[in-house]
Design an enzyme around this catalytic site. Structure first.
Site, PDB file in Angstrom:
ATOM      1  N   HIS A   1      -5.445   8.766  -2.148  1.00 14.00           N
ATOM      2  CA  HIS A   1      -5.421   8.969  -3.483  1.00 14.00           C
ATOM      3  C   HIS A   1      -5.934   7.810  -4.321  1.00 14.00           C
ATOM      4  O   HIS A   1      -5.166   7.379  -5.326  1.00 14.00           O
ATOM      5  CB  HIS A   1      -4.123   9.531  -4.025  1.00 14.00           C
ATOM      6  CG  HIS A   1      -3.835  10.520  -3.283  1.00 14.00           C
ATOM      7  ND1 HIS A   1      -2.241  11.187  -3.345  1.00 14.00           N
ATOM      8  CD2 HIS A   1      -4.187  11.396  -2.253  1.00 14.00           C
ATOM      9  CE1 HIS A   1      -2.325  12.375  -2.636  1.00 14.00           C
ATOM     10  NE2 HIS A   1      -3.453  12.379  -1.824  1.00 14.00           N
TER      11      HIS A   1
ATOM     12  N   TYR B   1       2.702  19.669   2.645  1.00 13.57           N
ATOM     13  CA  TYR B   1       1.887  20.066   3.920  1.00 13.57           C
ATOM     14  C   TYR B   1       2.601  20.624   4.813  1.00 13.57           C
ATOM     15  O   TYR B   1       2.187  21.373   5.942  1.00 13.57           O
ATOM     16  CB  TYR B   1       0.958  19.057   4.374  1.00 13.57           C
ATOM     17  CG  TYR B   1       0.195  18.340   3.298  1.00 13.57           C
ATOM     18  CD1 TYR B   1      -1.332  19.146   2.827  1.00 13.57           C
ATOM     19  CD2 TYR B   1       0.058  17.207   2.653  1.00 13.57           C
ATOM     20  CE1 TYR B   1      -1.974  18.793   2.106  1.00 13.57           C
ATOM     21  CE2 TYR B   1      -0.734  16.845   1.645  1.00 13.57           C
ATOM     22  CZ  TYR B   1      -1.782  17.687   1.334  1.00 13.57           C
ATOM     23  OH  TYR B   1      -2.665  17.092   0.477  1.00 13.57           O
TER      24      TYR B   1
ATOM     25  N   GLU C   1      -5.992  21.657  -9.303  1.00 17.86           N
ATOM     26  CA  GLU C   1      -5.832  22.111 -10.588  1.00 17.86           C
ATOM     27  C   GLU C   1      -7.387  21.914 -11.434  1.00 17.86           C
ATOM     28  O   GLU C   1      -7.877  20.647 -11.147  1.00 17.86           O
ATOM     29  CB  GLU C   1      -4.850  21.407 -11.355  1.00 17.86           C
ATOM     30  CG  GLU C   1      -3.477  21.648 -10.977  1.00 17.86           C
ATOM     31  CD  GLU C   1      -2.134  21.256 -11.663  1.00 17.86           C
ATOM     32  OE1 GLU C   1      -1.212  21.589 -11.651  1.00 17.86           O
ATOM     33  OE2 GLU C   1      -2.470  20.376 -12.420  1.00 17.86           O
TER      34      GLU C   1
ATOM     35  N   TYR D   1       0.704  15.814 -17.504  1.00 18.74           N
ATOM     36  CA  TYR D   1       0.501  16.922 -16.677  1.00 18.74           C
ATOM     37  C   TYR D   1       1.299  17.351 -15.500  1.00 18.74           C
ATOM     38  O   TYR D   1       1.023  18.249 -14.565  1.00 18.74           O
ATOM     39  CB  TYR D   1      -1.069  16.808 -16.375  1.00 18.74           C
ATOM     40  CG  TYR D   1      -1.984  16.755 -17.434  1.00 18.74           C
ATOM     41  CD1 TYR D   1      -2.536  17.924 -17.601  1.00 18.74           C
ATOM     42  CD2 TYR D   1      -2.078  15.683 -18.213  1.00 18.74           C
ATOM     43  CE1 TYR D   1      -3.358  17.952 -18.990  1.00 18.74           C
ATOM     44  CE2 TYR D   1      -2.841  15.831 -19.453  1.00 18.74           C
ATOM     45  CZ  TYR D   1      -3.631  16.851 -19.665  1.00 18.74           C
ATOM     46  OH  TYR D   1      -4.344  16.924 -21.060  1.00 18.74           O
TER      47      TYR D   1
ATOM     48  N   GLN E   1      -8.852   6.752   2.237  1.00 19.47           N
ATOM     49  CA  GLN E   1      -9.649   7.515   1.172  1.00 19.47           C
ATOM     50  C   GLN E   1     -10.469   6.716   0.303  1.00 19.47           C
ATOM     51  O   GLN E   1     -11.483   7.167  -0.464  1.00 19.47           O
ATOM     52  CB  GLN E   1      -9.007   8.467   0.297  1.00 19.47           C
ATOM     53  CG  GLN E   1      -8.207   9.449   1.416  1.00 19.47           C
ATOM     54  CD  GLN E   1      -7.275  10.529   0.551  1.00 19.47           C
ATOM     55  OE1 GLN E   1      -7.319  10.225  -0.826  1.00 19.47           O
ATOM     56  NE2 GLN E   1      -6.660  11.402   1.197  1.00 19.47           N
TER      57      GLN E   1
END
Length: 375
Positions: free
Chosen positions: A155, A270, A249, A259, A91
């Protein structure tokens, strides 16, 4: 017999929980009855237009994840030279780009990318700034480099925003290591960071006096924020971030706040297995809004100006999973209406309000489009 019974009980419990995670939370999303706009292609032939920003001369800078910065003006395309070495890994690649709030006077561009510089194999997220001179980057400065590198492909984050005081905020995802990174302020990953525009650390950052802490951290316990804005009304920094299966979120960022990821979450793995039974916990922030099922959010904007008067102050968030632009209407910070725009047009990677007040969106495998209201 007992073993078979327990196996079946586990299966039914897991399936039941997974099904619960796939229900819709809050108002059902709808397609407006009267779609009073057309979708106009501005730039085509792009693969993953990760970030975009508008220059004062009317040109548009777009980052291609595979490692190019492209300038579009008057229908012409120019490849910008002088980029740092960019590692394309899962990613990660060339990601966000924004202008300094005083760009017209100082000329600073800020961008994020995956870099293999530093400790360890693989790469991690870097934040840099440079100036643009004759379609070439000059005065390149790396302001922050997350460490250590990782060979994981997940990520990297990473979006940026300036606040009203001139601080630069940016996100770095948990790099797929949720057991170690998000809850540990001595480690990079799973955080929102705040730095001065030159890369130095603000003296009032929340962890500057904590032993071994990464002092650029502003908040922690995040998974993978890929949308970030300064809210035009409050000046607060808002992010949207990917949950696992369910539990994407929207969070309003507070100084030093936790958080919760992965200690609390509204999502599951998953494979359908529960991550945690905890949905809330003292000392951990609740999201302003969360999605079940996940929409895979990327990009973030607030509608302002006179082009779409009925949408004033609505939120815009790209859905990479369902290939639409989601518009959220809020009342007292509660989502009361969800609408699909550009349904089925493609994976929405980014969304911006342009200097002309129009909505621009970056679409994977396509390019940049513009929403034009019908007359």
């Amino acid at each position: 017999m007992k073993k078979n019974y327990l196996s079946m009980l586990f299966f039914l419990t897991t399936v039941g929980f997974a099904c619960a995670q796939d229900r819709t939370i809050g108002p059902e999303i709808i397609t407006p009855e009267n779609e009073d706009y057309t979708v106009e292609t501005i730039i085509d032939g792009m693969q993953i237009p990760w970030g975009m920003t508008f220059l004062p001369d009317g040109s548009l800078l777009v980052t291609e994840k595979e490692g190019e910065m492209i300038r579009f003006k008057d229908g012409e395309k120019t490849i910008i030279e002088g980029l740092p070495e960019i590692t394309v890994q899962g990613q990660g690649g060339f990601m966000d780009i924004i202008l300094h709030p005083d760009y017209e006077n100082n000329g600073w561009l800020y961008f994020t990318y995956a870099s293999s510089e530093g400790e360890g194999e693989g790469a991690n997220t870097a934040i840099a700034r440079a100036k643009l001179t004759d379609n070439k980057l000059t005065d390149l400065q790396v302001l922050y480099k997350a460490s250590p590198n990782s060979d994981r492909g997940q990520h990297f984050g990473s979006r940026m925003a300036f606040d009203d005081e001139g601080y630069l905020y940016f996100s770095i995802g948990d790099r797929g290591d949720n057991e170690n990174n998000p809850q540990d302020i001595t480690r990079d990953g799973g955080k929102i960071y705040r730095i001065n525009d030159d890369g130095s650390i603000p003296e009032d950052n929340p962890f500057v006096d904590e032993a071994n802490a990464k002092t650029a951290i502003y908040s922690y316990g995040h998974r993978n924020p890929q949308g970030m804005i300064k809210h035009p009304d409050t000046g607060a920094i808002w992010v949207n971030e990917h949950g696992p299966r369910g539990g994407d979120e929207i969070n309003v960022i507070k100084k030093g706040a936790n958080y919760g990821w992965p200690v609390i979450t509204y999502g599951i793995n998953y494979d359908g297995i529960e991550i945690t039974e905890e949905r809330s916990k003292p000392g951990m922030e609740q999201p302003l809004y969360y999605w079940l099922p996940s929409i895979a959010p990327s990009g973030f904007a607030v509608v302002t100006g006179e082009v779409y008067p009925e949408w004033e102050d609505d939120l815009l968030i790209g859905s990479m999973k369902f290939s639409y632009l989601e518009k959220l209407t809020l009342e007292n910070n509660k989502v009361v209406k969800r609408e699909k725009l550009m349904d089925g047009v493609g994976r929405v990677r980014n969304v911006k309000i342009g200097p002309d007040g129009h909505i621009y969106a970056g679409l994977d495998g396509k390019g940049i489009v513009k929403l034009v209201p019908k007359q």
